[in-house]
Structures are given as C-alpha cells and as structure tokens.
Design an enzyme around this catalytic site. Structure first.
Site, PDB file in Angstrom:
ATOM      1  N   TYR A  27       0.738  -1.011  -0.300  1.00  0.00           N
ATOM      2  CA  TYR A  27       0.663  -0.263  -0.329  1.00  0.00           C
ATOM      3  C   TYR A  27       0.978   1.119  -0.563  1.00  0.00           C
ATOM      4  CZ  TYR A  27      -3.379   3.226   1.273  1.00  0.00           C
ATOM      5  OH  TYR A  27      -3.970   4.764   1.146  1.00  0.00           O
ATOM      6  N   GLU A  49     -12.429   5.671   4.042  1.00  0.00           N
ATOM      7  CA  GLU A  49     -11.290   6.711   5.405  1.00  0.00           C
ATOM      8  C   GLU A  49     -12.280   6.339   6.387  1.00  0.00           C
ATOM      9  OE1 GLU A  49      -8.367   6.963   5.871  1.00  0.00           O
ATOM     10  OE2 GLU A  49      -7.438   7.162   3.382  1.00  0.00           O
ATOM     11  N   TRP A  57      -5.601   1.562   9.684  1.00  0.00           N
ATOM     12  CA  TRP A  57      -5.979   1.458   8.910  1.00  0.00           C
ATOM     13  C   TRP A  57      -5.500  -0.370   7.882  1.00  0.00           C
ATOM     14  CZ3 TRP A  57      -8.391   3.474   4.710  1.00  0.00           C
ATOM     15  CH2 TRP A  57      -7.697   2.683   3.393  1.00  0.00           C
TER      16      TRP A  57
END
Length: 193
Positions: A27, A49, A57
């Site tokens: 990522y 988000e 995350w």
C-alpha cells in the site's frame, strides 16, 4: 539519515508505518500518496477513510476487497439504489466493518453524489489541494499533521453539500491517501518531488 525513515527489506528508506506488514509495504509503495481521480474512485476512498475512523488502517486495508464486493465496487450510481434490504445485508456482512452509522453514511453519501454532475466530486476534492510548492517534506512522523486548514475547508465544503462522516481528520487522511498532499518522509524512497 536525518528523520524517522527506516530501511526496508531492499535497503531503501521508507516511512516506518509502511514496513509494519506486507500489506502496508504494498500500500505504501504502490498507492498511498499517488494521485487518485474519478468520482467513483474518490467516493471509495472517502468511504474507506470514514470506516477507518477510530480504527487502524490495516483493519480496513485487509477488508478492502470485502468492502468492494459489499458496496458494488463503490459505483455511486449502484450504491445510491441500495434498499433497506441491502442495508440489513451490509450490517450482517462479516467482510466489512458493521458500524451502523458508517454504513448509513456510505449509503446516504451515494444518494447525494448520484445527483452531482460527472467530475464534480473530483473537482471539489482537488480544489482543496494545497500548492505543492508551499509544502515542506516532513522529516519525521511528528511533522505530519492530523488536520490542516485545507482539510478543514474540504470537510466543511463536503458537509455543506450533504456529505456525512467527513471531519477534518478524515478529510486530511483522504488528502494524504489520494495524493493531494505528499506526506512520505523526506528520506523515503517512494517520495516523488
């Protein structure tokens, strides 16, 4: 080495968070901070988000394919047509985060965005990108803000247009993830000037 960047498996310096798991390495190296355009693509990032709010995350990243399957690939027009039965299906889906407020915001936001002109979400979000020349590369993680005047303005603009679950911190995370700002540390090999 002047900052917090850490050597990765290839010896190149990276943002330390980007080395904690293999998922993060990919990522960090291939997605985070690279420009994202297109209403559906930005809607997806906005939703993810929002789902991340209050969580790590990595929790979202590891369920991203589950989110994509559950939310019709985050195609705004399709999600806008979801019914109460779809909502109940989502709230029972173990492949996503089953938070009622976040699911409801995702559905409500699609119903708002489906009435926007093509490219309008992209234009609104990117209109809040700061001038890259005005930004200094962060040397340390402590130099990376959680909110900025631009993220506060973006949050207000989205909320004014009816978008839910997008505070200034979520807006800044969106800005980082979608390349509106470049918060790779100054010593990070992925940082592109």
């Amino acid at each position: 080495m002047s900052g917090d960047a850490v050597a990765g498996p290839d010896g190149g310096l990276r943002c330390p968070w980007g080395l904690s798991t293999e998922d993060y390495v990919a990522y960090h190296d291939e997605e985070w901070g690279r420009p994202v355009h297109g209403d559906d693509a930005l809607y997806e990032r906005l939703c993810l988000e929002a789902f991340q709010s209050g969580l790590s995350w990595i929790t979202i990243l590891r369920r991203r394919e589950g989110f994509r399957a559950a939310f019709a690939g985050f195609k705004i027009a399709e999600v806008a047509r979801f019914t109460d039965a779809d909502r109940e299906r989502l709230l029972a889906d173990p492949g996503i985060i089953r938070n009622r407020a976040k699911v409801d915001a995702t559905l409500a936001n699609a119903r708002v965005l489906v009435d926007w002109a093509e490219g309008e979400l992209d234009e609104l979000i990117w209109s809040h990108a700061p001038d890259p020349a005005s930004l200094k590369a962060p040397g340390r993680l402590a130099d990376v803000p959680a909110i900025t005047p631009e993220s506060t303005a973006l949050s207000k603009a989205l909320k004014k247009r009816g978008i839910r679950f997008v505070g200034p911190t979520t807006a800044y995370a969106l800005m980082q993830a979608c390349g509106l700002v470049n918060d790779h540390l100054e010593d990070c090999v992925i940082r592109v000037p």
